[in-house]
Design a protein around this motif. Structure first.
Motif, PDB file in Angstrom:
ATOM      1  N   ALA A   1      30.784   8.773  56.839  1.00  0.00           N
ATOM      2  CA  ALA A   1      30.836   9.798  57.905  1.00  0.00           C
ATOM      3  C   ALA A   1      32.152  10.556  57.839  1.00  0.00           C
ATOM      4  CB  ALA A   1      30.649   9.129  59.265  1.00  0.00           C
ATOM      5  N   ALA A   2      33.251   9.837  57.577  1.00  0.00           N
ATOM      6  CA  ALA A   2      34.565  10.497  57.522  1.00  0.00           C
ATOM      7  C   ALA A   2      34.655  11.437  56.320  1.00  0.00           C
ATOM      8  CB  ALA A   2      35.674   9.448  57.466  1.00  0.00           C
ATOM      9  N   VAL A   3      34.157  10.994  55.181  1.00  0.00           N
ATOM     10  CA  VAL A   3      34.212  11.827  53.971  1.00  0.00           C
ATOM     11  C   VAL A   3      33.373  13.089  54.163  1.00  0.00           C
ATOM     12  CG1 VAL A   3      33.404  11.899  51.570  1.00  0.00           C
ATOM     13  CG2 VAL A   3      34.851  10.016  52.346  1.00  0.00           C
ATOM     14  N   VAL A   4      32.206  12.933  54.761  1.00  0.00           N
ATOM     15  CA  VAL A   4      31.355  14.106  55.034  1.00  0.00           C
ATOM     16  C   VAL A   4      32.086  15.051  55.991  1.00  0.00           C
ATOM     17  CG1 VAL A   4      29.216  14.862  56.152  1.00  0.00           C
ATOM     18  CG2 VAL A   4      29.181  12.968  54.507  1.00  0.00           C
ATOM     19  N   ALA A   5      32.713  14.494  57.025  1.00  0.00           N
ATOM     20  CA  ALA A   5      33.451  15.337  57.977  1.00  0.00           C
ATOM     21  C   ALA A   5      34.575  16.080  57.261  1.00  0.00           C
ATOM     22  CB  ALA A   5      34.002  14.472  59.116  1.00  0.00           C
TER      23      ALA A   5
ATOM     24  N   GLN B   1      35.813  19.066  59.193  1.00  0.00           N
ATOM     25  CA  GLN B   1      35.705  18.581  60.577  1.00  0.00           C
ATOM     26  C   GLN B   1      36.591  17.341  60.724  1.00  0.00           C
ATOM     27  OE1 GLN B   1      31.521  17.908  60.786  1.00  0.00           O
ATOM     28  NE2 GLN B   1      31.020  20.077  60.981  1.00  0.00           N
ATOM     29  N   ALA B   2      36.861  16.989  61.989  1.00  0.00           N
ATOM     30  CA  ALA B   2      37.683  15.794  62.230  1.00  0.00           C
ATOM     31  C   ALA B   2      36.808  14.546  62.151  1.00  0.00           C
ATOM     32  CB  ALA B   2      38.315  15.881  63.603  1.00  0.00           C
TER      33      ALA B   2
END
Ligand SMILES: Cc1cc2nc3c(=O)[nH]c(=O)nc-3n(C[C@H](O)[C@H](O)[C@H](O)COP(=O)(O)OP(=O)(O)OC[C@H]3O[C@@H](n4cnc5c(N)ncnc54)[C@H](O)[C@@H]3O)c2cc1C
Length: 422
Positions: A342-346, A351-352
């Motif tokens: 999720a963080a890598v996609v953000a 996005q944060a």
């Protein structure tokens, strides 16, 4: 032809699987970004799948040498004779066909942070915008000098990476005469799977109880006491395996006499018919340049799993320096994989990342062919200390071993295999 496409075509010749762009998963002709994932175990396979689920416009290339995934969880039951290797093996087909993950069957030898490339042992480099490393653990053979060579390592097994050694150790147990002694030597914490060695002696003892009743199991623990679910394991040993399992704490191995079949301890030697020695562990070799703690483990930002040693390099699973009370477990690695995905996609989408991720852990241990015990915990991001902390009052341990927990264990395994690879 741009660089990324050229690299991919080169890698294709080296074994990239292009299958599987039908159905819901599709990669546009010009992907938004490429994420390389090293290691198709619990952390890496989960991250690869979830990135594709969250944003199919990101290309994901998973580098993994093994043809199929073999699970460490439940592998102790192969030693007990209750499960087969086939039961703990899952193909990577769904990652490719359902989720459009491109799989390179190769071993990563290095990560070139400057060039943003993963170098491979056989094929050409794979370029990336971000790389995720989840190579699990490797062993500190230097702690057991006589175990440094391949002959010694083929004779005295660890079976702490599920696969050929699991089947080989089972064969050693089958070949052992009734009346023999199986010795399991385990290192000081931290090591992969805190309850794993204690479960393993239960499984081997269950096999001996049924098939070689004069045989013994000796657990040499380098720790002062059982490091996980202590009262539950001690009860199982007393009630189920009273005259079979002997537990010796404070028994740190310093070497092995391979020919003599002896584990050398700080104080005294122990002879056995089958030796099973777990050396101290460290982050998987390919993550070595990113090790920041005790020459063993990698530190990350717990919001993104980005390495503290290098930008655009994310690290998951057993290679990590654990947060307080966080075990090195499959459940954790699977959770790391999702939060990191999720963080890598953000980050790729400017996005944060989620500012307050939560992880849950449950570790089941089969104490016989049918009965199990568990420990569970919840870990939440602490903004002040920038680490994951166990949530007080959440989780706990089983009241007692029983068959209902045995059924939950099998359901847990089926669920995590489906979540990681399905
Ligand atoms: C006997 C045993 C029982 C266990 N039981 C449980 C349990 O009941 N519950 C639980 O939660 N956990 C359990 N665990 C722990 C669990 O298996 C690990 O915590 C988990 O596998 C860690 O995931 P990972 O992604 O870090 O590593 P792994 O799952 O080991 O994956 C690492 C992958 O990386 C690949 N790899 C390594 N180096 C390279 C490279 N250079 N290039 C390409 N690929 C590479 C490997 O082939 C492997 O596929 C158990 C472990 C053992 C040994």
């Amino acid at each position: 032809m741009n660089m990324r496409r050229r690299d991919f075509l080169i890698a294709g010749a080296a074994g990239v699987t292009l299958a599987g762009f039908s159905g819901c998963a599709s990669t546009p002709s010009a992907p938004k970004a490429r994420v390389a994932v090293v290691g198709g175990g619990y952390g890496g396979a989960t991250a690869a799948k979830y990135i594709r689920m969250l944003d199919p416009s990101i290309e994901v290339v998973l580098i993994e040498p093994n043809e199929a995934f073999v699970s460490c969880p439940i592998s102790n039951m192969v030693l007990g004779g209750f499960k087969t290797m086939a039961d703990i093996t899952t193909p990577y087909t769904a990652l490719e066909r359902t989720h459009g993950v491109k799989i390179v069957r190769d071993t990563a030898t290095a990560v070139d942070v400057e060039k943003k490339q993963v170098r491979l042992s056989r094929g050409d480099p794979v370029s990336f915008d971000r790389v995720i490393l989840s190579p699990g653990i490797d062993f500190m053979w230097e702690a057991l000098p006589a175990m440094g060579g391949a002959d010694a390592q083929n004779a005295v097994l660890h079976a702490w990476k599920a696969g050929p050694q699991t089947a080989q150790l089972r064969r050693q147990l089958e070949a052992m005469p009734d009346g023999g002694v199986y010795v399991l030597s385990m290192p000081e914490a931290p090591y992969r799977c805190p309850p794993g060695p204690y479960e393993r002696v239960c499984q081997v003892a269950a096999y001996f109880k049924a098939s070689k009743p004069r045989s013994k199991v000796l657990l040499l623990d380098a720790n002062q006491d059982v490091t996980s679910k202590g009262p539950l394991f001690k009860k199982a040993w007393a009630e189920l395996y009273k005259d079979i399992i002997e537990y010796r704490p404070n028994s740190k191995a310093v070497d092995v006499d391979v020919r003599g079949s002896v584990v050398k301890l700080e104080f005294g030697d122990v002879k056995g018919n089958v030796l099973n020695v777990l050396p101290p562990m460290k982050a998987g070799n390919v993550a070595a340049p990113f090790i920041t703690v005790n020459r063993r483990w990698c530190e990350v930002d717990w919001l993104t799993y980005e390495s503290k040693a290098a930008k655009n390099v994310h690290i998951l699973g057993d290679s990590l320096q654990i947060a307080p009370a966080m075990p090195k477990s499959a459940t954790m690695a699977n959770g790391h994989g999702k939060v990191c995905a999720a963080a890598v996609v953000a980050l790729i989408n400017n996005q944060a990342p989620n500012p307050s991720p939560t992880l849950i852990n449950t570790c089941y241990s089969m104490v016989s062919g049918t009965q199990s015990v568990h420990v569970a915990s919840v870990h939440k991001y602490d903004e002040k200390d920038r680490t994951m902390k166990a949530v007080p009052g959440a989780g706990g341990v089983s009241a007692a071993m029983n068959e209902a927990e045995g059924a939950y264990t099998m359901n847990w395994a089926a669920n995590i295999w489906a979540d990681t690879l399905g």
